[in-house]
Design a protein around this motif. Sequence first.
Motif, PDB file in Angstrom:
ATOM      1  N   UNK A 174      18.458  20.720  24.644  1.00 32.56           N
ATOM      2  CA  UNK A 174      17.513  19.632  24.338  1.00 32.56           C
ATOM      3  C   UNK A 174      16.206  20.254  23.853  1.00 32.56           C
ATOM      4  N   UNK A 175      16.214  20.714  22.631  1.00 32.59           N
ATOM      5  CA  UNK A 175      15.072  21.463  22.106  1.00 32.59           C
ATOM      6  C   UNK A 175      13.805  20.623  22.035  1.00 32.59           C
ATOM      7  N   UNK A 176      13.958  19.340  21.754  1.00 31.30           N
ATOM      8  CA  UNK A 176      12.804  18.512  21.416  1.00 31.30           C
ATOM      9  C   UNK A 176      12.527  17.387  22.401  1.00 31.30           C
ATOM     10  N   UNK A 177      12.985  17.542  23.645  1.00 25.82           N
ATOM     11  CA  UNK A 177      12.697  16.569  24.700  1.00 25.82           C
ATOM     12  C   UNK A 177      13.213  15.177  24.355  1.00 25.82           C
TER      13      UNK A 177
ATOM     14  N   UNK B  67       7.642  25.743  20.057  1.00 22.30           N
ATOM     15  CA  UNK B  67       6.623  26.593  19.460  1.00 22.30           C
ATOM     16  C   UNK B  67       5.371  25.766  19.183  1.00 22.30           C
ATOM     17  N   UNK B  68       4.210  26.412  19.015  1.00 21.51           N
ATOM     18  CA  UNK B  68       2.994  25.627  18.770  1.00 21.51           C
ATOM     19  C   UNK B  68       3.099  24.721  17.549  1.00 21.51           C
ATOM     20  N   UNK B  69       3.595  25.262  16.444  1.00 25.32           N
ATOM     21  CA  UNK B  69       3.758  24.481  15.227  1.00 25.32           C
ATOM     22  C   UNK B  69       5.232  24.186  14.978  1.00 25.32           C
TER      23      UNK B  69
ATOM     24  N   UNK C 155       7.789  21.120  17.238  1.00 24.15           N
ATOM     25  CA  UNK C 155       6.440  21.585  17.500  1.00 24.15           C
ATOM     26  C   UNK C 155       5.830  20.954  18.737  1.00 24.15           C
ATOM     27  N   UNK C 156       4.827  21.645  19.276  1.00 24.46           N
ATOM     28  CA  UNK C 156       4.261  21.276  20.575  1.00 24.46           C
ATOM     29  C   UNK C 156       3.662  19.873  20.597  1.00 24.46           C
ATOM     30  N   UNK C 157       2.988  19.472  19.539  1.00 21.45           N
ATOM     31  CA  UNK C 157       2.319  18.169  19.545  1.00 21.45           C
ATOM     32  C   UNK C 157       3.312  17.028  19.691  1.00 21.45           C
ATOM     33  N   UNK C 158       4.381  17.070  18.904  1.00 24.54           N
ATOM     34  CA  UNK C 158       5.368  15.991  18.954  1.00 24.54           C
ATOM     35  C   UNK C 158       6.124  16.013  20.273  1.00 24.54           C
TER      36      UNK C 158
END
Length: 362
Positions: free
Chosen positions: A65-68, A88-90, A119-122
């Motif tokens: 689950x790379x992207x939650x 990763x940050x970006x 990326x971290x923000x999303x």
Amino acid sequence: MLFDPFPFAKPFLHALEPEDAHELTLCALETGLVPGQPVADDPILATTLFGRALTNPVGLAAGFDKNARVHGQMAAHGFGFVEIGGVTPRPQRGNPRPRVFRLPAENAVINRMGFPNDGAEIVERRLARGRRPSIGFGINLASNADSADPADDFVQLVRRFAPHADYLTLDISCPNTANGQVFLDPAQLADLLARLSAIDWSESDALPSAGPARRAPALVAKLSPDLDDGLLERIVATLIEARISGIVVANTTLERPPELRGINAREPGGLSGPPLFAASTAMLARVRDLTGGRVPLIGVGGISSGADAYAKVRAGASAVQLYTALIYEGTALVTSIKRELAQRLRSDGFTSVAEAAQAVIT
């Protein structure tokens, strides 16, 4: 007994390119189409990891689950904890496709994904929208492949994700990106850990609690199974000196056992699954010896049965993780592993996972 649709779905899924099959699996989990597993665990499996009480020590490894997207659903499939990422940050595209290859003769996989993620923000936005999982929760962190300052990437990520997880994994051992293994140099690792320990959590607005209750998140390092013993000793000593919270043993391997078969056996990338089991378990026992039991260890690499999970526990693991075996067996495997693990604990006279992990094999 619950109906398990995976044996019927497997031929269709395995006819697809592996990443397409994985995306379809994630969509099915998101929409609730994958039947759950029993969640009432045998009391002998109850344990604690990084201060979090778990009903069982079987976790979902990073990479699934790379992207939650589905971490909240994994409790319903019998897991005691789940680790998302790597993040990763970006945002990062990763390496060109094809980059995942099944080795069905060995129930193994070779991947050279290269940490593709949103990326971290999303990812943080998704975590903020949803509830914290009812099971233990970790986040795997990684540097961007083109980063000029990989250590700063980790500092940013730790600050950002500290409020969201029970532990944060510093993935310093990925073999598939330019910056994936720079911190296997003990000097660079020591510098990274010093920068992380310098974060002043008492004044940080990253943590929700106030006053003396604020504390640094549990930091865990993930090691490569390909380290020679001398380098392993130096890295573990560096981690212990920096008071690391835990160690994950181990990542995928670049080694290729000569008995591997099939057209994909020599593809570049990290090998996972049963061919990794013996080496990763031996390394786990070695890390237990080097740490003297001072930090919790998570055993990962080639687990596909309760016997495998038990071997990791007896080698010193406080908890275990799996991923590759799910590609070949589906989530019903989690229930089978827990049942056999409980049986083996009782058969050998142990009353808990922790007791078995702490008992040195003679």
